[in-house]
Scaffold this motif. Structure first.
Motif, PDB file in Angstrom:
ATOM      1  N   VAL A   1      19.886  36.146  -1.278  1.00  0.00           N
ATOM      2  CA  VAL A   1      18.975  37.107  -0.929  1.00  0.00           C
ATOM      3  C   VAL A   1      19.189  38.282  -1.654  1.00  0.00           C
ATOM      4  O   VAL A   1      18.182  39.037  -1.804  1.00  0.00           O
ATOM      5  N   LEU A   2      20.318  38.702  -2.093  1.00  0.00           N
ATOM      6  CA  LEU A   2      20.725  40.039  -2.643  1.00  0.00           C
ATOM      7  C   LEU A   2      20.047  39.784  -3.992  1.00  0.00           C
ATOM      8  O   LEU A   2      19.435  40.772  -4.545  1.00  0.00           O
ATOM      9  N   ALA A   3      19.951  38.796  -4.877  1.00  0.00           N
ATOM     10  CA  ALA A   3      19.280  38.626  -6.044  1.00  0.00           C
ATOM     11  C   ALA A   3      17.730  38.783  -5.870  1.00  0.00           C
ATOM     12  O   ALA A   3      17.334  39.220  -6.856  1.00  0.00           O
ATOM     13  N   ARG A   4      17.464  38.344  -4.853  1.00  0.00           N
ATOM     14  CA  ARG A   4      15.753  38.428  -4.459  1.00  0.00           C
ATOM     15  C   ARG A   4      15.468  39.946  -4.351  1.00  0.00           C
ATOM     16  O   ARG A   4      14.467  40.295  -5.098  1.00  0.00           O
ATOM     17  N   LEU A   5      16.116  40.416  -3.440  1.00  0.00           N
ATOM     18  CA  LEU A   5      16.087  41.956  -3.470  1.00  0.00           C
ATOM     19  C   LEU A   5      16.045  42.747  -4.585  1.00  0.00           C
ATOM     20  O   LEU A   5      15.498  43.572  -4.751  1.00  0.00           O
ATOM     21  N   ALA A   6      17.211  42.420  -5.420  1.00  0.00           N
ATOM     22  CA  ALA A   6      17.164  43.091  -6.699  1.00  0.00           C
ATOM     23  C   ALA A   6      15.980  42.925  -7.432  1.00  0.00           C
ATOM     24  O   ALA A   6      15.359  43.862  -8.458  1.00  0.00           O
ATOM     25  N   GLY A   7      15.714  41.772  -7.693  1.00  0.00           N
ATOM     26  CA  GLY A   7      14.485  41.147  -8.507  1.00  0.00           C
ATOM     27  C   GLY A   7      13.204  42.009  -8.175  1.00  0.00           C
ATOM     28  O   GLY A   7      12.463  42.300  -8.619  1.00  0.00           O
ATOM     29  N   GLU A   8      13.080  41.895  -6.881  1.00  0.00           N
ATOM     30  CA  GLU A   8      11.769  42.717  -6.236  1.00  0.00           C
ATOM     31  C   GLU A   8      11.660  44.095  -6.277  1.00  0.00           C
ATOM     32  O   GLU A   8      10.772  44.718  -6.161  1.00  0.00           O
ATOM     33  N   SER A   9      13.091  44.711  -6.437  1.00  0.00           N
ATOM     34  CA  SER A   9      12.796  45.901  -6.215  1.00  0.00           C
ATOM     35  C   SER A   9      12.701  47.029  -7.544  1.00  0.00           C
ATOM     36  O   SER A   9      12.580  48.030  -7.542  1.00  0.00           O
ATOM     37  N   ALA A  10      12.731  46.234  -8.813  1.00  0.00           N
ATOM     38  CA  ALA A  10      12.666  46.838 -10.032  1.00  0.00           C
ATOM     39  C   ALA A  10      11.268  46.577 -10.691  1.00  0.00           C
ATOM     40  O   ALA A  10      10.735  45.482 -10.489  1.00  0.00           O
ATOM     41  N   ALA A  11      10.916  47.378 -11.662  1.00  0.00           N
ATOM     42  CA  ALA A  11       9.695  47.291 -12.266  1.00  0.00           C
ATOM     43  C   ALA A  11      10.232  46.509 -13.471  1.00  0.00           C
ATOM     44  O   ALA A  11      11.365  46.403 -13.841  1.00  0.00           O
ATOM     45  N   ASP A  12       9.133  46.279 -14.522  1.00  0.00           N
ATOM     46  CA  ASP A  12       9.511  45.550 -15.970  1.00  0.00           C
ATOM     47  C   ASP A  12      10.416  46.234 -16.808  1.00  0.00           C
ATOM     48  O   ASP A  12      11.357  45.639 -17.589  1.00  0.00           O
ATOM     49  N   ASP A  13      10.355  47.720 -16.720  1.00  0.00           N
ATOM     50  CA  ASP A  13      11.562  48.340 -17.808  1.00  0.00           C
ATOM     51  C   ASP A  13      12.683  48.798 -17.124  1.00  0.00           C
ATOM     52  O   ASP A  13      13.362  49.652 -17.619  1.00  0.00           O
ATOM     53  N   THR A  14      13.176  48.060 -16.178  1.00  0.00           N
ATOM     54  CA  THR A  14      14.404  48.483 -15.507  1.00  0.00           C
ATOM     55  C   THR A  14      15.449  47.458 -15.477  1.00  0.00           C
ATOM     56  O   THR A  14      15.344  46.473 -15.429  1.00  0.00           O
ATOM     57  N   ALA A  15      16.653  47.787 -15.178  1.00  0.00           N
ATOM     58  CA  ALA A  15      17.867  46.638 -15.016  1.00  0.00           C
ATOM     59  C   ALA A  15      18.607  47.304 -13.799  1.00  0.00           C
ATOM     60  O   ALA A  15      18.513  48.364 -13.466  1.00  0.00           O
ATOM     61  N   VAL A  16      18.935  46.275 -13.048  1.00  0.00           N
ATOM     62  CA  VAL A  16      19.547  46.306 -11.503  1.00  0.00           C
ATOM     63  C   VAL A  16      20.812  45.673 -11.542  1.00  0.00           C
ATOM     64  O   VAL A  16      20.983  44.379 -12.108  1.00  0.00           O
ATOM     65  N   ALA A  17      21.684  46.260 -11.163  1.00  0.00           N
ATOM     66  CA  ALA A  17      23.213  45.853 -10.785  1.00  0.00           C
ATOM     67  C   ALA A  17      23.745  46.375  -9.428  1.00  0.00           C
ATOM     68  O   ALA A  17      23.500  47.196  -9.267  1.00  0.00           O
ATOM     69  N   VAL A  18      23.857  45.191  -8.551  1.00  0.00           N
ATOM     70  CA  VAL A  18      23.954  45.484  -7.014  1.00  0.00           C
ATOM     71  C   VAL A  18      25.268  44.431  -6.557  1.00  0.00           C
ATOM     72  O   VAL A  18      24.890  43.312  -6.769  1.00  0.00           O
ATOM     73  N   SER A  19      26.234  44.944  -6.038  1.00  0.00           N
ATOM     74  CA  SER A  19      27.152  43.992  -5.199  1.00  0.00           C
ATOM     75  C   SER A  19      27.506  44.635  -4.030  1.00  0.00           C
ATOM     76  O   SER A  19      27.388  45.676  -3.602  1.00  0.00           O
ATOM     77  N   HIS A  20      27.761  43.434  -3.047  1.00  0.00           N
ATOM     78  CA  HIS A  20      28.171  43.842  -1.682  1.00  0.00           C
ATOM     79  C   HIS A  20      29.514  43.169  -1.380  1.00  0.00           C
ATOM     80  O   HIS A  20      29.741  42.094  -1.477  1.00  0.00           O
ATOM     81  N   ARG A  21      30.487  43.864  -0.759  1.00  0.00           N
ATOM     82  CA  ARG A  21      31.663  43.718  -0.285  1.00  0.00           C
ATOM     83  C   ARG A  21      31.680  42.774   0.823  1.00  0.00           C
ATOM     84  O   ARG A  21      31.022  42.882   1.890  1.00  0.00           O
ATOM     85  N   ILE A  22      32.459  41.585   1.206  1.00  0.00           N
ATOM     86  CA  ILE A  22      32.717  41.091   2.200  1.00  0.00           C
ATOM     87  C   ILE A  22      34.400  41.026   2.270  1.00  0.00           C
ATOM     88  O   ILE A  22      34.902  41.177   1.484  1.00  0.00           O
ATOM     89  N   GLY A  23      34.770  40.820   3.536  1.00  0.00           N
ATOM     90  CA  GLY A  23      36.106  40.691   4.105  1.00  0.00           C
ATOM     91  C   GLY A  23      36.721  42.194   4.752  1.00  0.00           C
ATOM     92  O   GLY A  23      35.696  42.864   5.184  1.00  0.00           O
ATOM     93  N   LEU A  24      37.784  42.320   4.827  1.00  0.00           N
ATOM     94  CA  LEU A  24      38.350  43.486   5.400  1.00  0.00           C
ATOM     95  C   LEU A  24      38.517  44.437   4.352  1.00  0.00           C
ATOM     96  O   LEU A  24      39.153  44.404   3.359  1.00  0.00           O
ATOM     97  N   LEU A  25      37.812  45.920   4.769  1.00  0.00           N
ATOM     98  CA  LEU A  25      37.948  46.967   3.879  1.00  0.00           C
ATOM     99  C   LEU A  25      38.564  48.097   4.723  1.00  0.00           C
ATOM    100  O   LEU A  25      38.130  48.523   5.796  1.00  0.00           O
ATOM    101  N   ALA A  26      39.353  49.001   4.028  1.00  0.00           N
ATOM    102  CA  ALA A  26      39.639  50.162   4.672  1.00  0.00           C
ATOM    103  C   ALA A  26      38.718  51.374   4.264  1.00  0.00           C
ATOM    104  O   ALA A  26      37.968  51.455   3.499  1.00  0.00           O
ATOM    105  N   VAL A  27      39.027  52.273   5.099  1.00  0.00           N
ATOM    106  CA  VAL A  27      38.460  53.568   4.904  1.00  0.00           C
ATOM    107  C   VAL A  27      38.652  54.067   3.391  1.00  0.00           C
ATOM    108  O   VAL A  27      39.480  54.134   2.998  1.00  0.00           O
ATOM    109  N   GLY A  28      37.359  54.555   2.841  1.00  0.00           N
ATOM    110  CA  GLY A  28      37.376  54.835   1.367  1.00  0.00           C
ATOM    111  C   GLY A  28      37.021  53.518   0.397  1.00  0.00           C
ATOM    112  O   GLY A  28      36.671  54.056  -0.786  1.00  0.00           O
ATOM    113  N   GLU A  29      37.262  52.463   0.938  1.00  0.00           N
ATOM    114  CA  GLU A  29      36.831  51.414   0.055  1.00  0.00           C
ATOM    115  C   GLU A  29      35.354  51.120  -0.039  1.00  0.00           C
ATOM    116  O   GLU A  29      34.600  51.405   0.701  1.00  0.00           O
TER     117      GLU A  29
END
Length: 139
Positions: A62-90
């Motif tokens: 789903v993330l790859a699809r969203l990244a692909g659909e969000s950009a025009a032909d002349d852009t490059a996109v990188a996006v990541s989402h964390r999972i697991g336990l994260l502390a304040v500030g991470e």
């Protein structure tokens, strides 16, 4: 359009890695976003100490699809989402978008982050200082 990176990760997210993934000779602008864990949520009483993210098995696709659909032909996109336990500030999400012009980079980065927030099958459990918790995103 190039999706340079789209991943769900249990590892710490690196802004530098995302910027490096979208850097190219035709790109004059790179817009970035870091969403990090904060110590409060206006909809919850109490201090947030951690967030625990869970993801559907299809979340990375789903993330790859969203990244692909969000950009025009002349852009490059990188996006990541964390999972697991994260502390304040991470960092919970990191996005970088490169384009020839700054307006396109800013607009695409913002649109991508908004779509990820609205559509990615990721849920979070807010853990409070008093030991209680609240689920967000599970309806």
């Amino acid at each position: 359009m190039a999706v340079a990176l789209a991943r769900i990760s249990t590892e710490t997210l690196s802004l530098d890695a995302h910027v490096a993934a979208v850097t190219g000779p035709g790109h004059g602008a790179i817009a970035t976003f870091i969403g990090q864990v904060r110590d409060h949520d206006p909809s919850v009483e109490g201090e947030v100490t951690h967030l625990e993210y869970s993801a559907h098995p299809d979340a990375e696709a789903v993330l790859a699809r969203l990244a692909g659909e969000s950009a025009a032909d002349d852009t490059a996109v990188a996006v990541s989402h964390r999972i697991g336990l994260l502390a304040v500030g991470e960092a919970a999400i990191v996005a970088a978008v490169a384009s020839a012009h700054r307006a396109d980079a800013f607009d695409t980065c913002r649109a991508l982050v908004e779509r990820v927030k609205a559509e990615l099958p990721v849920w979070k459990r807010e853990i409070l200082a008093d030991g209680s918790h609240t689920w967000v995103g599970i309806q």
